[in-house]
Design an enzyme around this catalytic site. Structure first.
Site, PDB file in Angstrom:
ATOM      1  N   ASP A   1      -0.921 -10.274   0.923  1.00 23.01           N
ATOM      2  CA  ASP A   1      -2.321 -10.422   0.517  1.00 23.01           C
ATOM      3  C   ASP A   1      -2.274 -11.558  -0.517  1.00 23.01           C
ATOM      4  O   ASP A   1      -1.332 -12.367  -0.487  1.00 23.01           O
ATOM      5  CB  ASP A   1      -2.869  -9.104  -0.073  1.00 23.01           C
ATOM      6  CG  ASP A   1      -4.399  -9.102  -0.209  1.00 23.01           C
ATOM      7  OD1 ASP A   1      -5.089  -8.821   0.787  1.00 23.01           O
ATOM      8  OD2 ASP A   1      -4.914  -9.392  -1.305  1.00 23.01           O
TER       9      ASP A   1
ATOM     10  N   LYS B   1      -2.794   0.197   0.325  1.00 22.36           N
ATOM     11  CA  LYS B   1      -2.807  -1.120  -0.330  1.00 22.36           C
ATOM     12  C   LYS B   1      -1.933  -1.035  -1.569  1.00 22.36           C
ATOM     13  O   LYS B   1      -1.734   0.057  -2.108  1.00 22.36           O
ATOM     14  CB  LYS B   1      -4.237  -1.490  -0.761  1.00 22.36           C
ATOM     15  CG  LYS B   1      -4.433  -2.959  -1.031  1.00 22.36           C
ATOM     16  CD  LYS B   1      -4.687  -3.714   0.257  1.00 22.36           C
ATOM     17  CE  LYS B   1      -4.648  -5.205   0.058  1.00 22.36           C
ATOM     18  NZ  LYS B   1      -5.080  -5.903   1.300  1.00 22.36           N
TER      19      LYS B   1
END
Ligand code: NDP
Ligand code: 2IT
Length: 460
Positions: A180, A140
């Site tokens: 995201d 991430k």
């Protein structure tokens, strides 16, 4: 009682001591990282029966290793605004676990981004990606950059500066970022352009969520929201319910929310509310999705504008109040910890039947307890929202084949993947003595594949 569910109390105690001991170490080695602690706690508590039954995982130090990122990169992101002023943001990439495939996970641009947020998201991503059944590890990244109110050129310059550093650490076989919060098609385009310029050649598989004209996959834009609804529909039907005729509240109005609303409408639900970080709209007659798309996807404006098009709807400042609207199904699709204990109690009092987490970790640990104790059907994030990354992996597969599937082909693969994740989570929950608890089931099903790969590959 089913024999598989019987676990020796002594083994459970030993396993629980092991898990608590590792958790304490994580707290002291990662001070102040409350979101990371929360994600670790939820997963670790679920895994006690696994360690009780299989001491081999503890002997190989799997927990100590899985909770420590393989690599964490932070970097300076300098950029110049339209007035010539210099700004400096902080960029992050956590390469958490690559036991089953290249690191895979989104990039978040939001002022709240810090080490704790990136590590919680990266840690969740390891098990989520494993659940999809595809060969992708967990990663991430992102930056504490606020895209709100920035011009296209400012966004482009920021993305270029961010990628100038990130490019040193990613590649189609090492680490594959995607979107995201705050990172959608526009940002992925600028990031891809800069990566291509730096590297030379055309490594289409280095990012996912690309535009359809340059290596993107059909149905990736829709995948997370659609996938959440596919998962929840499977869970509802298993309990004799369906979206059809249900009243639904969806928080957020971004990528995940919009396509969750779209699929819920398609299945015959009435979606009465959605939100952004300023407030929420309530439209008793059902939200007009075309208006939401126009406001959020085209105009990049605020959800409060909705009432300019539909004066009969109501707009309320402050998004938290959205959970006081009575509904059968709540789909939190905005951000972490948006449903706390109070909101969970209100939802239960109002008769909610099911929760489907489209966002990452949208319910606090206390809220989850309330839902489970009150027999509310609960689809946890790492299972419910895995459709986004699952279609990202399908995008990587198409890039490798230099061939593209139709929308229907990708959508039907997505549906199958979500149904499989549901079944595997139900099965693991039963096998390990917690029938019906999908939090435990998803954590165990996701964990075992990664743990076995780590075992097979030695202490690294
Ligand atoms: P977007 O940026 O497209 O939309 C986010 C939405 O949530 C916006 O309406 C935003 O409001 C709202 N929001 C964001 N932060 C907050 C906050 N702190 N408080 C209140 N509202 C907030 O992001 P996505 O739709 O892509 O992501 C939403 C969630 O889904 C995140 O948790 C993400 O991690 C998760 N997710 C996303 C996937 C994807 O493929 N995109 C895949 C799996 C999970 P505003 O515009 O005012 O900021
Ligand atoms: O949280 C997530 O799963 C995502 N933001 C999507 C990640 C991806 O690589 O598609």
């Amino acid at each position: 009682m089913n024999m598989v569910t019987v676990l020796n109390q002594e083994d459970m105690q030993t396993a629980s001591d092991y898990v608590n001991n590792v958790y304490e170490k994580i707290l002291s080695r990662n001070p102040g990282e409350s979101e990371f602690h929360q994600a670790v706690k939820e997963i670790f508590d679920s895994l006690v029966p696994v360690f009780a039954r299989h001491p081999k995982y503890a002997e190989a130090g799997i927990l100590e290793r899985i909770a420590e990122p393989e690599r964490m990169i932070t970097f300076r992101v300098p950029w110049v605004d339209d007035l010539g002023k210099v700004h400096v943001n902080r960029g992050f990439r956590v390469q958490f676990n690559s036991a089953i495939g290249p690191y895979k996970g989104g990039l978040r641009f939001h002022p709240s981004v810090n080490t704790s947020i990136i590590k919680f998201l990266g840690f969740e991503q390891i098990l989520k990606n494993s659940l999809t059944g595809q060969p992708i590890g967990g990663g991430k990244g992102g930056a504490d950059f606020d895209p709100k109110g920035k011009s296209d050129h400012e966004i482009m310059r920021f993305c270029q500066s961010f990628m100038t550093e990130l490019a040193k650490h990613i590649g189609p076989d090492t680490d594959v970022p995607a979107g995201d919060i705050g990172v959608g098609g526009r940002e992925i385009g600028y990031l891809f352009g800069q990566y291509r310029k730096i590297r030379g050649g055309y490594e289409a598989g280095v990012l996912t969520g690309k535009g359809l004209g340059y290596g993107g996959s059909l149905a990736r834009t829709e995948a997370t929201g659609y996938g959440t609804v596919y998962f929840v529909e499977e869970m509802l039907q298993d309990h004799g319910h369906t979206f059809h005729g249900s009243t639904v509240v969806v928080s957020g109005s971004g990528n995940v929310s919009i396509y969750a609303i779209e699929k819920a409408l398609e299945l015959g639900a009435r979606v009465v509310a959605c939100s952004d970080s300023n407030g929420y709209i309530y439209d008793e007659n059902g939200i007009n999705l075309e208006t939401v798309k126009l406001i959020k996807e085209v105009q990049r404006a605020r959800i409060s504008d909705y009432i300019n098009y539909h004066p009969e709807a109501q707009y309320t400042e402050g998004w938290q109040g959205i959970w006081s609207i009575p509904c059968d199904i709540a789909l939190p699709c905005a951000t972490q910890n948006e449903i706390d204990e109070a909101a969970a109690n209100t939802l239960v009092l109002n008769g909610v039947k099911a929760i489907g987490e489209g966002a990452n970790m949208p319910s606090t640990l206390e809220a989850i307890k309330i839902f489970l104790n009150n027999k509310v059907m609960f689809a946890p994030a790492k299972a419910g929202n895995a459709g986004g990354v699952a279609v990202s992996a399908l995008e990587m597969a198409q890039n490798s084949m230099r061939y593209g599937w139709t929308f229907e082909e990708v959508d039907s693969k997505l549906n199958n993947i979500m149904v499989n994740i549901y079944r595997e989570s139900v099965k693991a929950a039963e096998e390990y003595g917690n029938p019906g608890n999908l939090v435990v089931g998803a954590n165990i099903a996701g964990f075992i594949k990664v743990a076995d790969a780590m075992l097979a590959q030695g202490i690294i």
